[in-house]
Motif scaffolding. Structure first.
Motif, short mmCIF file in Angstrom:
data_model
loop_
_atom_site.label_atom_id
_atom_site.label_comp_id
_atom_site.label_asym_id
_atom_site.label_seq_id
_atom_site.Cartn_x
_atom_site.Cartn_y
_atom_site.Cartn_z
N ILE A 174 -16.92 -23.45 -30.75
CA ILE A 174 -17.11 -22.00 -30.61
C ILE A 174 -15.92 -21.26 -31.20
N ASN B 109 -22.96 -14.36 -25.54
CA ASN B 109 -24.26 -15.05 -25.44
C ASN B 109 -24.15 -16.52 -25.87
N LEU B 110 -23.30 -16.77 -26.85
CA LEU B 110 -23.09 -18.15 -27.29
C LEU B 110 -22.40 -18.96 -26.17
N ARG C 257 -22.58 -11.08 -28.93
CA ARG C 257 -23.04 -12.30 -29.63
C ARG C 257 -22.18 -13.50 -29.21
N LYS D 47 -24.92 -19.66 -23.55
CA LYS D 47 -25.94 -20.63 -23.98
C LYS D 47 -25.57 -22.04 -23.53
N LEU E 227 -21.56 -20.73 -36.81
CA LEU E 227 -22.09 -19.89 -35.74
C LEU E 227 -23.59 -20.06 -35.61
N GLU E 228 -24.28 -20.08 -36.74
CA GLU E 228 -25.74 -20.19 -36.73
C GLU E 228 -26.20 -21.52 -36.13
N GLU F 205 -25.75 -21.33 -32.39
CA GLU F 205 -26.75 -20.43 -31.79
C GLU F 205 -28.13 -21.09 -31.75
N LYS F 206 -28.44 -21.86 -32.77
CA LYS F 206 -29.71 -22.59 -32.79
C LYS F 206 -29.72 -23.69 -31.75
#
Length: 355
Positions: free
Chosen positions: A186, A287-288, A284, A291, A197-198, A201-202
């Motif tokens: 992170i 939220n990560l 953002r 997650k 990052l993507e 997030e996925k």
């Protein structure tokens, strides 16, 4: 197989693939004249992979042994260091021999320190067995041991000859250790943004793990190549670490490194002083963190954290502390603040707990 070249003064390659431990002997012969190899590992990792690695080394004609240390940060001390170098001396290791670090960051740090100081320097190879060590401690040549005053107070800059990331080892990691590595990931996601990052997030899994490793390692390598001895911009890699190291120290190292970094990062992005960070980017990042279900509570007083941070290597003359702030995803800045300025940045009374 993924191959990354780290272009430091003494450059080396990082290889990412399955099954590399079984091929380690052949790779050692390609990059080092050593005929005797000591493998340093912790007791847990040695049981998992020690026999397999020794078999590979012996098949390649190498005289190999394993030196197990106790699991955990508390083993990274001067006593363990002295025991290892004295054992090497008793076994008559010379400058032409080599070490292998088989394990996580603790093993990698102390092995690199031994390699850099035994007979003024011998070859060593990193074989990280955790996600965290693969993207962090195994890359960049920072080695060291801890003192009661703080982490890595005694250390060197000394690059490995080779890094072998055998992704088979990650299959055996408990979930909490995977999350520990994601915590460091992170940090890279905030520093670099983009595909790192993507991916997070996925959701990180076996389908994108190699690519994630490649991106994180390439990012760190690009920073290290321009500031190998951490005199300037390499300090940007300490995002989340100023408070993270303080949290680790105050917890007596019961809080894992990756989790401590996330706690430190969360403090930074939610601080009243983080005015440059846009709301949507802050959300953002939060939220990560959510997650992966990170616990972001910090049960310590601000003053205690800053006192611990002041005794860290990130402290500067004049009672000031280096800290990396987040102005945006992919836009972080190293600043140098006094303890009073940091208290104002975090919006906390020194005697009040963070949360």
């Amino acid at each position: 197989m993924i191959e990354i070249k780290v272009n430091t003064v003494k450059g080396y390659k990082v290889l990412i693939s399955k099954g590399l431990i079984c091929e380690a002997g052949n790779y050692v012969n390609l990059i080092s004249p050593a005929r005797k190899i000591m493998v340093i590992s912790d007791e847990k990792v040695a049981k998992l992979y020690g026999t397999k690695l020794l078999s590979s080394l012996e098949k390649a004609g190498l005289d190999a042994c394993i030196y197990p240390i106790k699991v955990g940060e508390k083993s990274k001390n001067i006593g363990t260091y002295v025991q290892i170098v004295r054992d090497m001396a008793a076994r008559e290791y010379t400058r032409k021999d080599a070490l292998i670090a088989l394990g996580g960051g603790v093993v990698g740090d102390i092995t690199g320190f031994v390699a850099s100081t035994y007979m003024r320097g011998i070859d060593f190879i990193q074989i990280p067995t955790t996600l965290l060590s693969a993207i962090d401690a195994a890359i960049g040549g920072k080695n060291g041991i801890d003192l009661p005053e703080g982490k890595n107070y005694v250390g060197t800059f000394y690059q490995p000859k080779l890094v072998l990331c055998d992704t088979d080892t990650f299959r055996d990691l408990p979930n909490e250790e995977k999350i520990n590595g994601i915590g460091e990931g992170i940090k890279y996601a905030v520093l670099a943004g983009g595909e790192i990052l993507e991916i997070l997030e996925k959701g990180l899994d076996e389908s994108n793990e190699d690519r994630f490793l490649e991106l994180c390692i390439k990012y760190k390598a690009s920073v290290v190549e321009n500031d190998e001895r951490e005199r300037g911009n390499r300090m940007i890699l300490n995002l989340g670490h100023t408070m993270g190291h303080a949290i680790e120290k105050l917890s007596k190292y019961t809080v894992p490194h990756g989790l401590a970094v996330v706690k430190g990062l969360y403090m930074l992005i939610t601080a009243p002083g983080a005015v440059a960070l846009a709301k949507h980017e802050r959300e953002r990042i939060i939220n990560l963190i959510k997650k992966y279900k990170f616990d972001v509570t910090v049960p310590y007083k601000c003053g205690d954290l800053l006192s611990a941070a002041r005794n860290d290597k990130k402290a500067e003359p004049g009672n000031k502390i280096n800290i990396v702030t987040v102005k945006g995803i992919g836009n972080c800045e190293l600043v140098n603040l006094s303890q009073d300025e940091l208290c104002r940045f975090f919006g906390h009374d020194p005697n009040r707990k963070i949360n």
